[in-house]
Every structure is written in structure tokens, then in C-alpha cells.
Design a protein around this motif. Sequence first.
Motif, PDB file in Angstrom:
ATOM      1  N   ALA A 238     -16.365   2.302  -1.843  1.00  6.40           N
ATOM      2  CA  ALA A 238     -15.887   3.674  -1.996  1.00  6.40           C
ATOM      3  C   ALA A 238     -14.565   3.891  -1.275  1.00  6.40           C
ATOM      4  O   ALA A 238     -13.627   4.459  -1.839  1.00  6.40           O
ATOM      5  CB  ALA A 238     -16.937   4.652  -1.489  1.00  6.40           C
ATOM      6  N   ALA A 239     -14.477   3.439  -0.041  1.00  7.88           N
ATOM      7  CA  ALA A 239     -13.266   3.677   0.740  1.00  7.88           C
ATOM      8  C   ALA A 239     -12.063   2.934   0.173  1.00  7.88           C
ATOM      9  O   ALA A 239     -10.953   3.472   0.170  1.00  7.88           O
ATOM     10  CB  ALA A 239     -13.499   3.268   2.195  1.00  7.88           C
ATOM     11  N   SER A 240     -12.273   1.725  -0.321  1.00  8.67           N
ATOM     12  CA  SER A 240     -11.134   0.957  -0.825  1.00  8.67           C
ATOM     13  C   SER A 240     -10.567   1.576  -2.097  1.00  8.67           C
ATOM     14  O   SER A 240      -9.352   1.690  -2.250  1.00  8.67           O
ATOM     15  CB  SER A 240     -11.509  -0.505  -1.045  1.00  8.67           C
ATOM     16  N   LEU A 241     -11.424   1.990  -3.012  1.00  6.57           N
ATOM     17  CA  LEU A 241     -10.923   2.596  -4.244  1.00  6.57           C
ATOM     18  C   LEU A 241     -10.278   3.946  -3.960  1.00  6.57           C
ATOM     19  O   LEU A 241      -9.245   4.289  -4.541  1.00  6.57           O
ATOM     20  CB  LEU A 241     -12.037   2.736  -5.277  1.00  6.57           C
ATOM     21  N   LYS A 242     -10.861   4.688  -3.049  1.00  7.76           N
ATOM     22  CA  LYS A 242     -10.304   5.995  -2.691  1.00  7.76           C
ATOM     23  C   LYS A 242      -8.951   5.825  -1.997  1.00  7.76           C
ATOM     24  O   LYS A 242      -7.996   6.529  -2.306  1.00  7.76           O
ATOM     25  CB  LYS A 242     -11.271   6.756  -1.791  1.00  7.76           C
ATOM     26  N   ALA A 243      -8.879   4.880  -1.056  1.00  2.00           N
ATOM     27  CA  ALA A 243      -7.650   4.664  -0.297  1.00  2.00           C
ATOM     28  C   ALA A 243      -6.493   4.263  -1.210  1.00  2.00           C
ATOM     29  O   ALA A 243      -5.358   4.676  -1.001  1.00  2.00           O
ATOM     30  CB  ALA A 243      -7.873   3.602   0.772  1.00  2.00           C
ATOM     31  N   ALA A 244      -6.787   3.468  -2.205  1.00  2.72           N
ATOM     32  CA  ALA A 244      -5.733   2.990  -3.102  1.00  2.72           C
ATOM     33  C   ALA A 244      -5.490   3.933  -4.271  1.00  2.72           C
ATOM     34  O   ALA A 244      -4.595   3.700  -5.077  1.00  2.72           O
ATOM     35  CB  ALA A 244      -6.091   1.599  -3.621  1.00  2.72           C
ATOM     36  N   GLU A 245      -6.300   4.991  -4.367  1.00  7.41           N
ATOM     37  CA  GLU A 245      -6.197   5.950  -5.469  1.00  7.41           C
ATOM     38  C   GLU A 245      -6.140   5.227  -6.819  1.00  7.41           C
ATOM     39  O   GLU A 245      -5.243   5.439  -7.628  1.00  7.41           O
ATOM     40  CB  GLU A 245      -4.973   6.853  -5.278  1.00  7.41           C
ATOM     41  N   LEU A 246      -7.127   4.387  -7.028  1.00 13.83           N
ATOM     42  CA  LEU A 246      -7.166   3.562  -8.236  1.00 13.83           C
ATOM     43  C   LEU A 246      -7.916   4.248  -9.368  1.00 13.83           C
ATOM     44  O   LEU A 246      -8.886   4.961  -9.125  1.00 13.83           O
ATOM     45  CB  LEU A 246      -7.814   2.209  -7.919  1.00 13.83           C
TER      46      LEU A 246
END
Length: 146
Positions: free
Chosen positions: A25-33
Amino acid sequence: MNASREEEARRIQIALQHIKRCLDAASLKAAELPITVPQMYMLYFIKQKEKCRLTQLADRFGVKPSAITVMIDRLEKAGFVTRFPDPDDRRSMLAGITPAGKEVLERALRARNEVLIGHLSRLDEEEVSVFLRLLEKFAGVSEGNE
């Protein structure tokens, strides 16, 4: 099995699930993918295989082929995968990752690494070394191998 081992197994399972959810969750959110976690895993699998049958994807992810078709439709519409006939079996379709798919996957993996590095910052160097060695042993992988 004794109660202590069962409790340890339960706690490990909870911790692993928490780590996975946080990283995803955090990685996709952080990268706004523009992809979901299952789409990220699908792109990763397709990239590893270079090309694969849709039935392979269904088997790998434990879903019906119709569910894979819907997911591939979305990824194809976004320009992240291409679908083409299998030259060895005219009844089957293959999926391959596009340059745009590789790029979005690389962004997702970089973001995931950054999130993981943030979590590792909670540990000192020795703890990171011990954690890594134990995790690799637990997972049955050697240093640097997938």
C-alpha cells in the motif's frame, strides 16, 4: 505441536501479513502509480517470464481465467501489457509487458524499496544484518537470490 510453537507461528504470520500490506500500500501510494497491488504482481510475473499464457497467470494467482482476462484487459488498455496469439497453440493467448509496463513496475519496485528502507531505519546495522540473515534462512533463499 506445542502451544508455544503455535503461538510463535501465529505471531509470525501476523507480522508477515502486516509487512506485506504496509509495503504494498505505501509503495503504490508513495509513487502515485496508476496500478493496483495485484496488477503490480501480475506485471512482475509477466516480466519475469517475458511472456506467458493467460492460463499460467490464472494458475499462479489462483483465480479463474475469466478474472485474469479482466485484469489483462485493464492492463492492456493502460498500455502496460500486450496480448498476442501463442504461436505454439492457436487457442491460447500470451501476455507480454510493454516498455510502459516495465517503467511503471520499476517505479513501483523503487518506491517499495524506499518504503522498506524507511522501515529498516528503525533497526541498527547489527539488527539489520541479523534480520536479513534470519529472514533469508527462514525463506530458504541464499544471499541475493530470488
